[in-house]
Motif scaffolding. Structure first.
Motif, PDB file in Angstrom:
ATOM      1  N   ILE A  85      46.930  47.432  34.952  1.00  0.00           N
ATOM      2  CA  ILE A  85      46.578  46.244  34.161  1.00  0.00           C
ATOM      3  C   ILE A  85      47.318  45.025  34.685  1.00  0.00           C
ATOM      4  O   ILE A  85      46.736  43.953  34.880  1.00  0.00           O
ATOM      5  CB  ILE A  85      46.866  46.485  32.661  1.00  0.00           C
ATOM      6  N   VAL A  86      48.606  45.172  34.940  1.00  0.00           N
ATOM      7  CA  VAL A  86      49.419  44.067  35.451  1.00  0.00           C
ATOM      8  C   VAL A  86      48.914  43.630  36.834  1.00  0.00           C
ATOM      9  O   VAL A  86      48.798  42.429  37.107  1.00  0.00           O
ATOM     10  CB  VAL A  86      50.918  44.447  35.489  1.00  0.00           C
ATOM     11  N   TRP A  89      45.918  41.567  36.670  1.00  0.00           N
ATOM     12  CA  TRP A  89      46.272  40.213  36.236  1.00  0.00           C
ATOM     13  C   TRP A  89      46.871  39.414  37.389  1.00  0.00           C
ATOM     14  O   TRP A  89      46.550  38.244  37.573  1.00  0.00           O
ATOM     15  CB  TRP A  89      47.250  40.294  35.059  1.00  0.00           C
ATOM     16  N   GLU A  90      47.733  40.051  38.187  1.00  0.00           N
ATOM     17  CA  GLU A  90      48.449  39.347  39.255  1.00  0.00           C
ATOM     18  C   GLU A  90      47.576  39.052  40.469  1.00  0.00           C
ATOM     19  O   GLU A  90      47.770  38.035  41.145  1.00  0.00           O
ATOM     20  CB  GLU A  90      49.662  40.171  39.716  1.00  0.00           C
ATOM     21  N   TYR A  95      40.017  43.394  39.649  1.00  0.00           N
ATOM     22  CA  TYR A  95      39.587  44.214  38.516  1.00  0.00           C
ATOM     23  C   TYR A  95      38.528  45.219  38.938  1.00  0.00           C
ATOM     24  O   TYR A  95      37.533  44.880  39.570  1.00  0.00           O
ATOM     25  CB  TYR A  95      39.053  43.321  37.392  1.00  0.00           C
ATOM     26  N   PHE A 144      39.626  41.220  30.841  1.00  0.00           N
ATOM     27  CA  PHE A 144      39.721  41.031  32.279  1.00  0.00           C
ATOM     28  C   PHE A 144      38.787  39.973  32.857  1.00  0.00           C
ATOM     29  O   PHE A 144      39.040  39.465  33.948  1.00  0.00           O
ATOM     30  CB  PHE A 144      39.477  42.367  33.000  1.00  0.00           C
ATOM     31  N   ARG A 152      42.613  33.510  27.304  1.00  0.00           N
ATOM     32  CA  ARG A 152      42.984  34.519  28.303  1.00  0.00           C
ATOM     33  C   ARG A 152      44.167  35.313  27.769  1.00  0.00           C
ATOM     34  O   ARG A 152      45.318  35.042  28.081  1.00  0.00           O
ATOM     35  CB  ARG A 152      43.308  33.869  29.636  1.00  0.00           C
ATOM     36  N   LEU A 154      45.083  38.213  28.477  1.00  0.00           N
ATOM     37  CA  LEU A 154      45.793  38.948  29.517  1.00  0.00           C
ATOM     38  C   LEU A 154      46.976  38.133  30.048  1.00  0.00           C
ATOM     39  O   LEU A 154      47.981  38.701  30.467  1.00  0.00           O
ATOM     40  CB  LEU A 154      44.834  39.319  30.654  1.00  0.00           C
ATOM     41  N   ASP A 155      46.864  36.800  29.984  1.00  0.00           N
ATOM     42  CA  ASP A 155      47.970  35.948  30.429  1.00  0.00           C
ATOM     43  C   ASP A 155      49.206  36.107  29.537  1.00  0.00           C
ATOM     44  O   ASP A 155      50.323  35.824  29.972  1.00  0.00           O
ATOM     45  CB  ASP A 155      47.549  34.476  30.459  1.00  0.00           C
ATOM     46  N   ALA A 158      49.900  40.790  29.886  1.00  0.00           N
ATOM     47  CA  ALA A 158      50.348  41.377  31.160  1.00  0.00           C
ATOM     48  C   ALA A 158      51.829  41.106  31.461  1.00  0.00           C
ATOM     49  O   ALA A 158      52.544  42.042  31.833  1.00  0.00           O
ATOM     50  CB  ALA A 158      49.458  40.907  32.310  1.00  0.00           C
TER      51      ALA A 158
END
Length: 170
Positions: A85-86, A89-90, A95, A144, A152, A154-155, A158
């Motif tokens: 997951i991280v 994001w990075e 994805y 994602f 967002r 995830l920002d 993550a």
């Protein structure tokens, strides 16, 4: 059944530290923005109860050596899921829906293998509900691949997951 009723805040604090609690709060906020609030609450409540039940089984030495090994594998698989997951994001455009679904499935099956001999079918059903929700297309897309006008999440999630996994405090 007794375990389910013991899922009070004081017992939850024994098994869920402050940082994990913040992650669950952030996950709840994301779910609430994506699903009906009642469903988001059900998911988080089921996650907390499952963590507590697994913790009680482990700490009271109720698991066989094989189940302890399966639990260790589940922790490794969960860590790998978090790292994936991280990474998604990075690293832009990394994805992979098939990959993340497979990782969720491996964690789910490990949890079920540990709890099935000790807990009720209702507990297994809750685990299956959590994973079905987390791998629902609406959830994965919102997390994602959010639309331009969507938050967002995830920002926020993550970095918390990364810091939790690698011991860095925010």
């Amino acid at each position: 059944k007794v375990l389910g009723k013991m899922a009070s805040r004081s017992i939850a604090r024994h098994f869920i530290d402050d940082e994990a609690g913040k992650i669950l709060d952030t996950l709840y906020t994301f779910l609430k923005d994506t699903l009906p609030e009642t469903e988001a609450k059900k998911v988080i409540k089921a996650v907390i109860k499952t963590i507590i039940k697994l913790g009680i089984l482990y700490h009271n030495d109720q698991l066989s050596p094989t189940e302890k090994q399966t639990l260790k594998q589940m922790v490794k698989r969960f860590s790998r899921l978090i790292m994936t997951i991280v990474t998604f994001w990075e690293v832009a455009f990394s994805y992979d829906e098939v990959h993340i679904r497979q990782q969720f499935s491996e964690v789910e099956e490990s949890i079920v293998a540990v709890i099935r001999p000790h807990l009720t079918a209702k507990s297994e059903k809750k685990v299956r509900f959590v994973f079905a929700t987390l791998t629902d297309n609406r959830i994965l897309t919102a997390l994602f691949q959010p639309a331009e006008n969507q938050t967002r999440h995830l920002d926020r999630l993550a970095p918390m997951l990364r810091d939790y996994m690698f011991g860095e405090k925010q």
